[in-house]
Design a protein around this motif. Sequence first.
Motif, PDB file in Angstrom:
ATOM      1  N   THR A 205       1.246  -1.136  -0.152  1.00 62.40           N
ATOM      2  CA  THR A 205      -0.033   0.356   0.359  1.00 62.40           C
ATOM      3  C   THR A 205       0.639   1.427  -0.061  1.00 62.40           C
ATOM      4  OG1 THR A 205      -1.714  -1.538   1.146  1.00 62.40           O
ATOM      5  CG2 THR A 205      -1.866   0.996   1.235  1.00 62.40           C
ATOM      6  N   GLN A 207      -0.048   4.865   1.016  1.00 67.85           N
ATOM      7  CA  GLN A 207      -0.803   5.821   2.016  1.00 67.85           C
ATOM      8  C   GLN A 207      -1.493   7.059   1.532  1.00 67.85           C
ATOM      9  OE1 GLN A 207      -2.952   4.430   3.851  1.00 67.85           O
ATOM     10  NE2 GLN A 207      -2.126   2.431   5.188  1.00 67.85           N
ATOM     11  N   SER A 209      -3.908   5.707   1.639  1.00 70.12           N
ATOM     12  CA  SER A 209      -5.452   4.776   0.983  1.00 70.12           C
ATOM     13  C   SER A 209      -6.804   5.026   0.910  1.00 70.12           C
ATOM     14  CB  SER A 209      -4.997   3.142   1.613  1.00 70.12           C
ATOM     15  OG  SER A 209      -5.310   2.713   2.643  1.00 70.12           O
ATOM     16  N   SER A 221      -3.418   0.473  -3.056  1.00 65.56           N
ATOM     17  CA  SER A 221      -3.275  -0.526  -2.550  1.00 65.56           C
ATOM     18  C   SER A 221      -3.353  -2.298  -3.563  1.00 65.56           C
ATOM     19  CB  SER A 221      -4.515  -1.043  -1.165  1.00 65.56           C
ATOM     20  OG  SER A 221      -3.764  -1.827  -0.782  1.00 65.56           O
TER      21      SER A 221
END
Length: 368
Positions: A205, A207, A209, A221
């Motif tokens: 992922t 971020q 997200s 993600s």
Amino acid sequence: MGILNLLLFTAAIAVNAQQAALTEDSRCGCYLLKGNDTTYFSKHRFFDFRNHDHHATVPPVIAEVKDTPNAPVTSPFFNSTDWTDFWMISNWNNSHGTRQDSSLLMVNSPNNVYLEANPSPTNPSPKSWLSLRTQRLPEFQTAAEIESLSAKFKFVSLRMLARTIGAQGAITAMFTYRHSEEYSQVQESDLEIRTSDPKNLIHCTNQPSLNSSGDVEARASKNATMPDGLEWSDWAVHRLDWTPGRTTWYVDEVEVARIEFQTPREVSNVILNAWSDGGEWTGDMEVGGSAYLQVQWFEILYNTTEKLEEERQGREEGEGVCHSVCSVDGTPEVGRPVMLWSNGVGRGLGVFGGWVPVVMVTVLFLLA
């Protein structure tokens, strides 16, 4: 020299250049990633936990909240400069509501970061590893986190030979992190393992997200599958490359995810942890349950803003930054770089960014 002899001579040098030799970091001007001829890193560190059985101890879990954050380190190793010049051990807690869905007090402790001896009599190699422990107690979750002293990494390649074992309801992770009081301003690249998930599933992922409505942003993600039948409870080399405009994840050199959306842009920390807070993401571990991130070795290639400033000054003074180019990919001895090429002649040749491959220099020299 005739053109045929020139070509044969150049080809011979090219062959020798491919037979990269082990070297030391002190001889490397920069490092090049395998399969990526545009991303260079200026520094390399390797932390080897495989032969520290003389420091190994598994400390009992501290059951009282008040004693948990200020516990002493578990071994003299964590007071050595090999450790303290790069890492610090976290002791913060989530009492200030770091995650909205937390249902449980979580407290990080130095007591949960320790060197553990390999207990196997039939497979005694390695002799030891680094363990990060999280355990559910009746009143709280005790957890573990180590964080880089520097918060000024800008682009990294992180690698660890690691596994995750233990009870459901925990997260283990390796990630970059730029702190902000506002979630929308956080910048982060994560490798996360949820012990409640199927054992071949890992989470990659960038971020944030979530979008402004609080919904998951699919482009940020990917749920990746461990390759070749591996499970996250198996020893495997997990790798995260944060490079300009892209984060790429690998397991045992197999690319499992690549995300260009929401790639971090600002300087960041590097963090490893094992934790749970009873929330929706981690799950709620049963009382008495525990989970572990176990690491045989950790390796990082990196740039920092301080180093970039030094390199800028070096270029202005006519010094070559990448006078010797190394790699840690494909090395016959993990943790030690191999020399791809070294060329003092290339210093100061700004058109080549401060270095020139040895074959190119040879051709230019012979044709002059």
